[in-house]
Design an enzyme around this catalytic site. Structure first.
Site, PDB file in Angstrom:
ATOM      1  N   LYS A 257       3.142 -15.420   2.030  1.00  0.00           N
ATOM      2  CA  LYS A 257       3.016 -16.112   0.736  1.00  0.00           C
ATOM      3  C   LYS A 257       4.438 -16.437   0.304  1.00  0.00           C
ATOM      4  CE  LYS A 257       0.485 -17.485  -2.776  1.00  0.00           C
ATOM      5  NZ  LYS A 257      -0.410 -18.642  -2.659  1.00  0.00           N
TER       6      LYS A 257
ATOM      7  N   TYR B  35       0.828  -1.218   0.000  1.00  0.00           N
ATOM      8  CA  TYR B  35       0.000   0.000   0.000  1.00  0.00           C
ATOM      9  C   TYR B  35       0.859   1.265   0.000  1.00  0.00           C
ATOM     10  CZ  TYR B  35      -4.118  -2.890   1.054  1.00  0.00           C
ATOM     11  OH  TYR B  35      -5.121  -3.822   1.004  1.00  0.00           O
TER      12      TYR B  35
ATOM     13  N   ASP C  56      -3.468 -17.975   1.308  1.00  0.00           N
ATOM     14  CA  ASP C  56      -4.645 -18.619   0.703  1.00  0.00           C
ATOM     15  C   ASP C  56      -5.205 -19.681   1.642  1.00  0.00           C
ATOM     16  OD1 ASP C  56      -2.168 -19.743   0.201  1.00  0.00           O
ATOM     17  OD2 ASP C  56      -2.708 -20.603  -1.728  1.00  0.00           O
TER      18      ASP C  56
ATOM     19  N   ASP D 162     -11.147  -8.484   7.552  1.00  0.00           N
ATOM     20  CA  ASP D 162     -12.553  -8.341   7.165  1.00  0.00           C
ATOM     21  C   ASP D 162     -13.243  -9.709   7.130  1.00  0.00           C
ATOM     22  OD1 ASP D 162     -12.442  -5.617   6.953  1.00  0.00           O
ATOM     23  OD2 ASP D 162     -13.279  -5.533   4.933  1.00  0.00           O
TER      24      ASP D 162
ATOM     25  N   ASP E  14      -5.485  -6.673   5.734  1.00  0.00           N
ATOM     26  CA  ASP E  14      -6.687  -5.949   5.342  1.00  0.00           C
ATOM     27  C   ASP E  14      -7.797  -6.943   4.987  1.00  0.00           C
ATOM     28  OD1 ASP E  14      -8.386  -3.956   4.518  1.00  0.00           O
ATOM     29  OD2 ASP E  14      -7.200  -3.341   2.770  1.00  0.00           O
TER      30      ASP E  14
END
Ligand code: NAD
Length: 357
Positions: free
Chosen positions: A192, A141, A224, A252, A248
C-alpha cells in the site's frame, strides 16, 4: 535416523482433523520407511483449560526439538472473553515468533474435480494455481507500541504499530523469489505504497532483490487492487508476496476461490527449514464435534511437511495423489459437497485417503 514430528491438535475441529492426518502419516511412515516418531502437546484453548496458558513451556520445548510440527487449529467462543494475552491465538503467535517461522506459504490450487464448488465461474478459476507467500512474524501484528490508551480528552484510543525492518523484508522477499523461480517465474509484490511508508520501503527492497533473480518477472500491486484482481482474474497471478496483515486477508480470499477453505494447507518455515504445518482454516467451532469437518487441508499440510521440512518428496506426492483419487471417487465432506457427490464424514474421508494410499 529418527525424526520427530510434534502433533498439536488444538481446539474445535482440530483434534478431529489432526487424528485423520496422523493416521495418514503413520501409513506413509511404514510404507516409505521414513523413520518418523510422533509426540503430542497442548496448545491454544485446550492448553488454557489444563495449564492456564495458551503456550505451556513444555509445548514450546517440544516444538523447539521437533523437526516439524503439525497443528490443527486454535480458538473458540469459550475463550473469547479472556484478556488478549491469554487468548488461544497467542499460543499460535508465540510458536511462530519463538521458532522464527517468518515465511508462510499458502498454495491456492483448484482441484478440477471441485471447479463447481467455487463461487466464481469455472472458466475464471479452473486450473488456478497460486502461491501466496506471507510474512508471518513482523508487521502490524507484532509491532510495538500497541494497546488501548486514554487520551487527555477522556476518550479511549486503540493503536498498533506497522513496522518492517529492511532485513525482514529481504528474507521474505528471497523466499518468494526462490519459490517463483521454481514455478511460473512471476512474482507480484502487494503493498500500500501510496499511503504507508512501511510499504514504500517494502517496494524498494523488492526492486533491489530483483537484480539477484533476473529470471523472475517482478510486478507491484496495491492491496485494494489485489483483492479485486483475485476475484476478477485470479489466474494472472503465480506467486504473491506480501506482509503479515495483507497476507492474512488475501490468502483467505484466495482460499475461497478454490471452493473450500477446508482444502487448503499451509507451511510456516524458518531459515533452518524447520516448519509448522497447518490448514488455512480456523477451529470451526460451529461444526466442531459433529464429525463433518473436512480433514483434507490438514492431510495436505502433512504432505507439505514431508516435502519442505523432512525432504520426503515421494511420500508427499503419494499423499497428494491419494487425495486427488478420493476426489475422483466423488467423496465429499459437506463443505465441498456438490451435485452427484457422495457425502462422507471426517473419519470416512480420512479412511478413504488411507485406502487410496
Ligand atoms: P474458521 O476457518 O474456523 O471457520 C470459517 C467457516 O469455515 C465456518 O463456517 C467453518 O465451519 C468453515 N470451515 C472451516 N474449516 C472447515 C473444515 N475443515 N471443514 C469444513 N468447514 C470448515 O474461521 P472463524 O469462524 O473466523 O474462526 C473460528 C475460530 O478459529 C476463532 O476462534 C478464530 O480465532 C480461530 N482461528 C484459528 C486459526 C488457526 O488456528 N490458525 C485461524 C483462523 C481462525
Amino acid at each position: 535416523m529418527s525424526r520427530n514430528v510434534l502433533l498439536l491438535p488444538g481446539d474445535g475441529i482440530g483434534p478431529e482433523i489432526v487424528a485423520e492426518a496422523e493416521k495418514v502419516l503413520h501409513k506413509v511412515n511404514d510404507q516409505f520407511g521414513l523413520g518418523l516418531s510422533f509426540e503430542s502437546a497442548l496448545v491454544g484453548g485446550a492448553a488454557i483449560d489444563e495449564t492456564d496458558t495458551p503456550l505451556p513451556e513444555e509445548t514450546l520445548e517440544k516444538a523447539r526439538k521437533a523437526d516439524a510440527i503439525l497443528l490443527g487449529a486454535v480458538g473458540g467462543p469459550k475463550w473469547d472473553s479472556l484478556p488478549m494475552a491469554k487468548r488461544p491465538e497467542k499460543g499460535l503467535l508465540g510458536l511462530r515468533s519463538n521458532l522464527e517461522l517468518f515465511a508462510n506459504l499458502r498454495p491456492a490450487i483448484l482441484y478440477p474435480q471441485l471447479a463447481s464448488a467455487s463461487s466464481l465461474k469455472p472458466e475464471v478459476v479452473s486450473g488456478l494455481d497460486i502461491l501466496i507467500v506471507r510474512e508471518l512474524t513482523g508487521g502490524i501484528y507484532f509491532g510495538q507500541p500497541r494497546g488501548v490508551r486514554e487520551l487527555e480528552s477522556g476518550e479511549r484510543q486503540g493503536y498498533n504499530t506497522y513496522q518492517y525492518t529492511e532485513s525482514e523484508i529481504r528474507r521474505i522477499g528471497r523466499v518468494a523469489f526462490e519459490a517463483a523461480q521454481q514455478r511460473g517465474k512471476k512474482l507480484c509484490s502487494v503493498d500500500k505504497a501510496n499511503v504507508l511508508e512501511v510499504t514504500v520501503l517494502w517496494r524498494e527492497i523488492m526492486e533491489d532483490l530483483k537484480r539477484e533473480y533476473p529470471d523472475v518477472e517482478l510486478s507491484h500491486m496495491y492491496v485494494d487492487n489485489a483483492a479485486m484482481q483475485l476475484v476478477r482474474a485470479p489466474k494472472q497471478f503465480d506467486v504473491i508476496v506480501t506482509g503479515n496483515m495483507f497476507g492474512d486477508i488475501l490468502s483467505d480470499e484466495a482460499a475461497m476461490l478454490t471452493g473450500s477453505i477446508g482444502m487448503l494447507p499451509s507451511a510456516s518455515l524458518n531459515s533452518d527449514k524447520q516448519g509448522m504445518y497447518e490448514p488455512c482454516h480456523g477451529s470451526a467451532p460451529d461444526i466442531a464435534g459433529q464429525g463433518i469437518a473436512n480433514p483434507l487441508a490438514t492431510i495436505l499440510s502433512a504432505a507439505m511437511m514431508l516435502r519442505y521440512s523432512l525432504n520426503e518428496e515421494k511420500a508427499a506426492l503419494a499423499i497428494e495423489a491419494a487425495v486427488s483419487k478420493v476426489l475422483d471417487q466423488g467423496l465429499r465432506t459437506a463443505d465441498i459437497m456438490s451435485e452427484g457427490g457422495q457425502k462422507v464424514s471426517t473419519r470416512d474421508m480420512g479412511e478413504a485417503v488411507l485406502n487410496a494410499l
